[in-house]
Design a protein around this motif. Structure first.
Motif, PDB file in Angstrom:
ATOM      1  N   ARG A 297      34.506  50.279  45.212  1.00 55.88           N
ATOM      2  CA  ARG A 297      35.024  51.492  44.239  1.00 55.88           C
ATOM      3  C   ARG A 297      36.324  51.711  44.768  1.00 55.88           C
ATOM      4  NH1 ARG A 297      36.057  49.589  38.957  1.00 55.88           N
ATOM      5  NH2 ARG A 297      34.214  49.100  38.110  1.00 55.88           N
TER       6      ARG A 297
ATOM      7  N   GLY B  17      34.338  55.962  39.653  1.00 56.95           N
ATOM      8  CA  GLY B  17      34.346  54.139  39.229  1.00 56.95           C
ATOM      9  C   GLY B  17      32.351  53.381  39.608  1.00 56.95           C
TER      10      GLY B  17
ATOM     11  N   ASP C  31      29.549  52.169  37.463  1.00 63.65           N
ATOM     12  CA  ASP C  31      28.614  50.715  37.738  1.00 63.65           C
ATOM     13  C   ASP C  31      27.276  51.384  37.984  1.00 63.65           C
ATOM     14  OD1 ASP C  31      31.107  49.529  37.385  1.00 63.65           O
ATOM     15  OD2 ASP C  31      31.665  48.985  40.083  1.00 63.65           O
TER      16      ASP C  31
ATOM     17  N   VAL D 209      37.901  39.570  36.448  1.00 60.69           N
ATOM     18  CA  VAL D 209      36.623  40.133  37.363  1.00 60.69           C
ATOM     19  C   VAL D 209      36.253  39.703  38.787  1.00 60.69           C
ATOM     20  CG1 VAL D 209      34.388  41.739  37.206  1.00 60.69           C
ATOM     21  CG2 VAL D 209      35.123  41.359  34.691  1.00 60.69           C
TER      22      VAL D 209
ATOM     23  N   GLU E  88      33.968  45.068  41.238  1.00 55.56           N
ATOM     24  CA  GLU E  88      33.875  44.578  40.153  1.00 55.56           C
ATOM     25  C   GLU E  88      32.028  46.136  40.292  1.00 55.56           C
ATOM     26  OE1 GLU E  88      34.888  46.681  37.821  1.00 55.56           O
ATOM     27  OE2 GLU E  88      37.689  45.966  38.635  1.00 55.56           O
TER      28      GLU E  88
ATOM     29  N   SER F  80      30.728  36.415  38.257  1.00 58.28           N
ATOM     30  CA  SER F  80      31.939  36.673  37.331  1.00 58.28           C
ATOM     31  C   SER F  80      32.124  34.986  36.795  1.00 58.28           C
ATOM     32  CB  SER F  80      32.838  37.696  38.172  1.00 58.28           C
ATOM     33  OG  SER F  80      33.712  36.887  37.274  1.00 58.28           O
TER      34      SER F  80
END
Length: 319
Positions: free
Chosen positions: A16, A21, A25, A132, A137, A142
């Protein structure tokens, strides 16, 4: 200290590049993440991260620890998968990202079926129309429509999703039929903001030749559901993903326009972090999503894939 838990936090911070961030998560507070990193550095007797501007970057020791931590965490996950596999039960948490429309209409029913089959499987679904990258992320999977683009991931093609140009019978009764491509520009077009910004639809005729058609945008929206509701309310014409309008087409609430033309289908790709072997829970969901796409497009469904039969692509960033 719980070294494995600290590794998970550290890996997320590195990916991140920010404490905040990583905290989002992980469902933790930022102070708790900072404290864990500080304790980890004291435990190791080395500085792992340096702040450069607004981002965090690894020191040389931090880079080595990050790479080794990734391998150990993958091994731990693999060990857990092996235990779950002994009872043919899939467990653990799977974090999935998908675009709103496709996520609601295809991914959600697939996850419901997966949960019915494997009650021990926990889901964390993120609906976001932005692309993403799973490695950045922090998601396990994804689902992306269209070009996969660049990133640190493995790509598993799932199939294609069709798009349909539609209107309601009420709208056509009120404003007249659409008989050819040139007629489209006479009708108000309803679209999601990022779609068809060049004011043309990429249509193809029955022979497969490209036949772009000009459109006149009347309403843009940030969410597919608002677009769909406006079309259903006889507010104009628009293009909708086939899974989102299949029931309305079958019932006659919507009709397909220019049936001698079709929209270009978009490829659907499952992206995973660059790790091997692929966890069994991820492999199972990919197989179920692939089957769901095939069923919707009229293909003969296949069961859970093993991975060997798929086209697996590692982007240049992972090499």
């Amino acid at each position: 200290m719980d070294l494995l838990a600290a590794m998970r936090i550290y890996v997320r911070v590195v990916e991140r590049e920010t404490m905040s961030g990583a905290a989002r998560d992980l469902g933790m507070g930022q102070p708790a993440v900072s404290e864990r990193i500080e304790k980890l550095e004291r435990f190791l007797g080395a500085t792992l991260l340096l702040r450069t501007g607004r981002a965090l970057k690894c020191t040389e020791a931090g880079r080595i620890f990050y790479e080794r931590s990734q391998g150990l965490l993958a091994s731990a996950a693999e060990a857990a998968e092996a235990v779950w596999a002994t009872g043919q039960e899939i467990g653990g948490t799977l974090r999935i990202a998908a675009a709103h429309c496709y996520g609601e209409k295809v991914v959600v029913p697939t996850l419901i079926a997966a949960r019915n089959e494997h009650p021990g499987l926990l889901m964390d679904l993120i609906l976001n129309d932005a692309a993403v990258d799973p490695a950045v992320e922090g998601v396990d999977l994804s689902i992306r429509l269209g070009s996969a683009g660049d990133g640190r991931y493995l790509a598993y093609p799932l199939g294609e999703v069709d798009h349909v140009l539609v209107a309601t019978p009420e709208y056509l009764d009120r404003y007249g039929p659409v008989l050819n491509r040139q007629d489209l520009a006479r009708h108000p077009f309803i679209r999601v903001k990022d779609a068809f910004q060049n004011k043309a639809l990429p249509m193809m005729d029955a022979a497969g030749e490209s036949r772009p058609a000009a459109i006149r945008t009347a309403v843009t929206t940030t969410h597919w559901r608002a677009m769909f509701d406006i079309i259903l309310g006889a507010g104009g014409i628009g293009v909708v993903q086939q899974p989102a309008c299949a029931a309305e087409l079958a019932s006659g609430r919507l009709v397909r326009l220019l049936s001698d033309h079709r929209m270009r289908s978009l490829p659907v790709t499952a992206l995973t972090p660059p790790q091997r072997p692929l966890p069994r829970k991820t492999r199972a969901i990919i197989g179920m999503l692939r089957e769901a796409i095939e069923l919707r497009r009229g293909a003969a469904p296949r069961g859970e894939a093993t991975g060997q039969s798929w086209v697996q692509t590692s982007m240049s960033a992972t090499r």
